[in-house]
Design a protein around this motif. Structure first.
Motif, PDB file in Angstrom:
ATOM      1  N   THR A  46       0.833  -1.202   0.000  1.00  0.00           N
ATOM      2  CA  THR A  46       0.000   0.000   0.000  1.00  0.00           C
ATOM      3  C   THR A  46       0.870   1.255   0.000  1.00  0.00           C
ATOM      4  OG1 THR A  46      -1.791  -1.152   1.138  1.00  0.00           O
ATOM      5  CG2 THR A  46      -1.805   1.259   1.241  1.00  0.00           C
ATOM      6  N   GLY A  47       1.815   1.321   0.929  1.00  0.00           N
ATOM      7  CA  GLY A  47       2.705   2.482   0.976  1.00  0.00           C
ATOM      8  C   GLY A  47       3.553   2.602  -0.269  1.00  0.00           C
ATOM      9  N   CYS A  48       4.083   1.460  -0.715  1.00  0.00           N
ATOM     10  CA  CYS A  48       4.917   1.475  -1.925  1.00  0.00           C
ATOM     11  C   CYS A  48       4.107   1.912  -3.138  1.00  0.00           C
ATOM     12  CB  CYS A  48       5.522   0.097  -2.172  1.00  0.00           C
ATOM     13  SG  CYS A  48       6.837  -0.330  -1.016  1.00  0.00           S
ATOM     14  N   ALA A  49       2.894   1.405  -3.257  1.00  0.00           N
ATOM     15  CA  ALA A  49       2.056   1.740  -4.411  1.00  0.00           C
ATOM     16  C   ALA A  49       1.712   3.230  -4.435  1.00  0.00           C
ATOM     17  CB  ALA A  49       0.787   0.896  -4.410  1.00  0.00           C
ATOM     18  N   ILE A  50       1.367   3.776  -3.272  1.00  0.00           N
ATOM     19  CA  ILE A  50       1.061   5.208  -3.220  1.00  0.00           C
ATOM     20  C   ILE A  50       2.269   6.008  -3.703  1.00  0.00           C
ATOM     21  CG2 ILE A  50       0.585   7.170  -1.689  1.00  0.00           C
ATOM     22  CD1 ILE A  50      -1.043   5.136   0.066  1.00  0.00           C
ATOM     23  N   GLY A  51       3.439   5.700  -3.156  1.00  0.00           N
ATOM     24  CA  GLY A  51       4.650   6.425  -3.530  1.00  0.00           C
ATOM     25  C   GLY A  51       5.057   6.198  -4.973  1.00  0.00           C
ATOM     26  N   GLU A  52       4.999   4.942  -5.409  1.00  0.00           N
ATOM     27  CA  GLU A  52       5.387   4.620  -6.789  1.00  0.00           C
ATOM     28  C   GLU A  52       4.478   5.319  -7.788  1.00  0.00           C
ATOM     29  OE1 GLU A  52       7.445   2.186  -8.503  1.00  0.00           O
ATOM     30  OE2 GLU A  52       8.640   1.812  -6.715  1.00  0.00           O
ATOM     31  N   VAL A  53       3.185   5.201  -7.581  1.00  0.00           N
ATOM     32  CA  VAL A  53       2.241   5.802  -8.528  1.00  0.00           C
ATOM     33  C   VAL A  53       2.416   7.319  -8.543  1.00  0.00           C
ATOM     34  CG1 VAL A  53      -0.209   6.209  -9.014  1.00  0.00           C
ATOM     35  CG2 VAL A  53       0.589   3.899  -8.452  1.00  0.00           C
ATOM     36  N   LEU A  54       2.502   7.923  -7.373  1.00  0.00           N
ATOM     37  CA  LEU A  54       2.689   9.367  -7.308  1.00  0.00           C
ATOM     38  C   LEU A  54       4.002   9.772  -7.996  1.00  0.00           C
ATOM     39  CD1 LEU A  54       1.546  12.044  -6.331  1.00  0.00           C
ATOM     40  CD2 LEU A  54       2.690  11.646  -4.141  1.00  0.00           C
ATOM     41  N   GLY A  55       5.073   9.039  -7.729  1.00  0.00           N
ATOM     42  CA  GLY A  55       6.357   9.338  -8.367  1.00  0.00           C
ATOM     43  C   GLY A  55       6.305   9.174  -9.876  1.00  0.00           C
ATOM     44  N   MET A  56       5.644   8.108 -10.335  1.00  0.00           N
ATOM     45  CA  MET A  56       5.524   7.885 -11.784  1.00  0.00           C
ATOM     46  C   MET A  56       4.671   8.980 -12.428  1.00  0.00           C
ATOM     47  SD  MET A  56       7.139   5.160 -12.742  1.00  0.00           S
ATOM     48  CE  MET A  56       7.677   3.555 -12.280  1.00  0.00           C
ATOM     49  N   ILE A  57       3.606   9.352 -11.750  1.00  0.00           N
ATOM     50  CA  ILE A  57       2.740  10.411 -12.289  1.00  0.00           C
ATOM     51  C   ILE A  57       3.508  11.728 -12.385  1.00  0.00           C
ATOM     52  CG2 ILE A  57       0.747  11.880 -11.755  1.00  0.00           C
ATOM     53  CD1 ILE A  57      -0.644   9.313 -10.702  1.00  0.00           C
ATOM     54  N   ILE A  58       4.211  12.088 -11.310  1.00  0.00           N
ATOM     55  CA  ILE A  58       4.957  13.348 -11.309  1.00  0.00           C
ATOM     56  C   ILE A  58       6.054  13.318 -12.369  1.00  0.00           C
ATOM     57  CG2 ILE A  58       6.553  14.797  -9.973  1.00  0.00           C
ATOM     58  CD1 ILE A  58       4.888  13.960  -7.457  1.00  0.00           C
ATOM     59  N   GLY A  59       6.847  12.251 -12.384  1.00  0.00           N
ATOM     60  CA  GLY A  59       7.944  12.146 -13.349  1.00  0.00           C
ATOM     61  C   GLY A  59       7.465  12.139 -14.783  1.00  0.00           C
ATOM     62  N   THR A  60       6.381  11.390 -15.035  1.00  0.00           N
ATOM     63  CA  THR A  60       5.829  11.324 -16.392  1.00  0.00           C
ATOM     64  C   THR A  60       5.230  12.667 -16.805  1.00  0.00           C
ATOM     65  OG1 THR A  60       5.380   8.970 -16.103  1.00  0.00           O
ATOM     66  CG2 THR A  60       4.224  10.072 -17.887  1.00  0.00           C
ATOM     67  N   ALA A  61       4.478  13.279 -15.896  1.00  0.00           N
ATOM     68  CA  ALA A  61       3.846  14.564 -16.203  1.00  0.00           C
ATOM     69  C   ALA A  61       4.883  15.656 -16.478  1.00  0.00           C
ATOM     70  CB  ALA A  61       2.929  14.989 -15.056  1.00  0.00           C
ATOM     71  N   LEU A  72      12.590   9.224  -7.932  1.00  0.00           N
ATOM     72  CA  LEU A  72      11.495   9.882  -7.225  1.00  0.00           C
ATOM     73  C   LEU A  72      10.464   8.860  -6.741  1.00  0.00           C
ATOM     74  CD1 LEU A  72      10.014  12.420  -6.265  1.00  0.00           C
ATOM     75  CD2 LEU A  72       8.933  12.522  -8.545  1.00  0.00           C
ATOM     76  N   ALA A  73      10.085   7.929  -7.599  1.00  0.00           N
ATOM     77  CA  ALA A  73       9.083   6.918  -7.233  1.00  0.00           C
ATOM     78  C   ALA A  73       9.574   6.058  -6.074  1.00  0.00           C
ATOM     79  CB  ALA A  73       8.745   6.053  -8.440  1.00  0.00           C
ATOM     80  N   ILE A  74      10.822   5.665  -6.098  1.00  0.00           N
ATOM     81  CA  ILE A  74      11.386   4.841  -5.016  1.00  0.00           C
ATOM     82  C   ILE A  74      11.449   5.643  -3.714  1.00  0.00           C
ATOM     83  CG2 ILE A  74      13.482   3.685  -4.210  1.00  0.00           C
ATOM     84  CD1 ILE A  74      13.900   2.873  -7.221  1.00  0.00           C
ATOM     85  N   ALA A  75      11.901   6.882  -3.792  1.00  0.00           N
ATOM     86  CA  ALA A  75      11.961   7.723  -2.591  1.00  0.00           C
ATOM     87  C   ALA A  75      10.569   7.905  -1.986  1.00  0.00           C
ATOM     88  CB  ALA A  75      12.580   9.076  -2.926  1.00  0.00           C
ATOM     89  N   LEU A  76       9.585   8.151  -2.835  1.00  0.00           N
ATOM     90  CA  LEU A  76       8.223   8.320  -2.333  1.00  0.00           C
ATOM     91  C   LEU A  76       7.643   7.005  -1.808  1.00  0.00           C
ATOM     92  CD1 LEU A  76       6.767  10.844  -4.932  1.00  0.00           C
ATOM     93  CD2 LEU A  76       7.385  11.283  -2.541  1.00  0.00           C
ATOM     94  N   ALA A  77       8.034   5.887  -2.400  1.00  0.00           N
ATOM     95  CA  ALA A  77       7.579   4.583  -1.901  1.00  0.00           C
ATOM     96  C   ALA A  77       8.086   4.362  -0.476  1.00  0.00           C
ATOM     97  CB  ALA A  77       8.052   3.463  -2.817  1.00  0.00           C
ATOM     98  N   PHE A  78       9.341   4.649  -0.231  1.00  0.00           N
ATOM     99  CA  PHE A  78       9.872   4.519   1.133  1.00  0.00           C
ATOM    100  C   PHE A  78       9.182   5.509   2.066  1.00  0.00           C
ATOM    101  CE2 PHE A  78      13.282   2.010  -0.674  1.00  0.00           C
ATOM    102  CZ  PHE A  78      13.641   1.162   0.359  1.00  0.00           C
ATOM    103  N   PHE A  79       9.015   6.753   1.612  1.00  0.00           N
ATOM    104  CA  PHE A  79       8.370   7.770   2.446  1.00  0.00           C
ATOM    105  C   PHE A  79       6.970   7.326   2.867  1.00  0.00           C
ATOM    106  CE2 PHE A  79       5.479  11.389   2.784  1.00  0.00           C
ATOM    107  CZ  PHE A  79       6.062  12.081   3.833  1.00  0.00           C
ATOM    108  N   PHE A  80       6.145   6.906   1.908  1.00  0.00           N
ATOM    109  CA  PHE A  80       4.781   6.511   2.246  1.00  0.00           C
ATOM    110  C   PHE A  80       4.739   5.177   2.986  1.00  0.00           C
ATOM    111  CE2 PHE A  80       3.778   9.760  -0.896  1.00  0.00           C
ATOM    112  CZ  PHE A  80       2.747  10.427  -0.249  1.00  0.00           C
TER     113      PHE A  80
END
Length: 174
Positions: A46-61, A72-80
């Motif tokens: 759950t935490g990894c998915a939130i961070g990964e998806v958010l990181g992928m969305i931000i990086g892709t956008a 970014l996705a990995i850092a956010l996965a650890f954070f969440f």
């Protein structure tokens, strides 16, 4: 309480180092059920998915390349991932300092394995890292990567919990 958490964190760090050196085995899971391991893995996912998806969305956008988007996705996965545990154990009455130690002890190896596997799968799926947010390939590859990561990480969590590590550290606070 803080002293015990510090010892637990040191023990986890030594254990993680022991594992990274290749000295562990997956035998002797004790009395840990697969359901308990799956629940711990879903928490991690759950935490990894939130961070990964958010990181992928931000990086892709932002039009970033593969490497910065993955970082970014990995850092956010650890954070969440850590944040979910922090929230739960602080709510259970631990100080923030003690909760950080618990989160590090509970989640580090699980999140690390999950991130290595899911990002490895994403890199292996042709075109996945170049896909746009509106592409089915983007979401399909991400879902596939999470499913594989779940399957690989669940036995790791079962093994950790059976030795009083990983999410076993958190269960005493629920």
């Amino acid at each position: 309480m803080q002293h015990e958490t510090h010892e637990s964190h040191e023990s986890h760090a030594a254990h993680a180092h022991h594992q990274q050196a290749g000295h562990g085995s997956h035998s002797g899971h004790g009395k840990v059920s697969w359901a308990m391991a799956a629940k711990a893995t879903l928490h991690c996912l759950t935490g990894c998915a939130i961070g990964e998806v958010l990181g992928m969305i931000i990086g892709t956008a932002l039009g970033w390349g593969t490497a910065p988007t993955m970082v970014l996705a990995i850092a956010l996965a650890f954070f969440f991932g850590y944040s979910l545990t922090l929230f739960a154990v602080v709510r259970a009455g631990l100080s923030l300092k003690a909760a950080i130690g618990v989160a590090l002890a509970a989640d580090t190896l699980s999140i690390t394995v999950m991130e290595i596997v899911d990002n490895g799968v994403l890199l292996a799926v042709p075109g996945a890292m170049e896909a746009h947010l509106s592409d089915a390939l983007f979401w399909g590859a991400l879902a596939f990567a999470f499913a594989i990561a779940f399957l690989v990480t669940t036995p790791v969590n079962k093994w950790l919990i059976g030795r009083g590590k990983g999410h076993a550290v958190v269960h005493q606070y629920h």
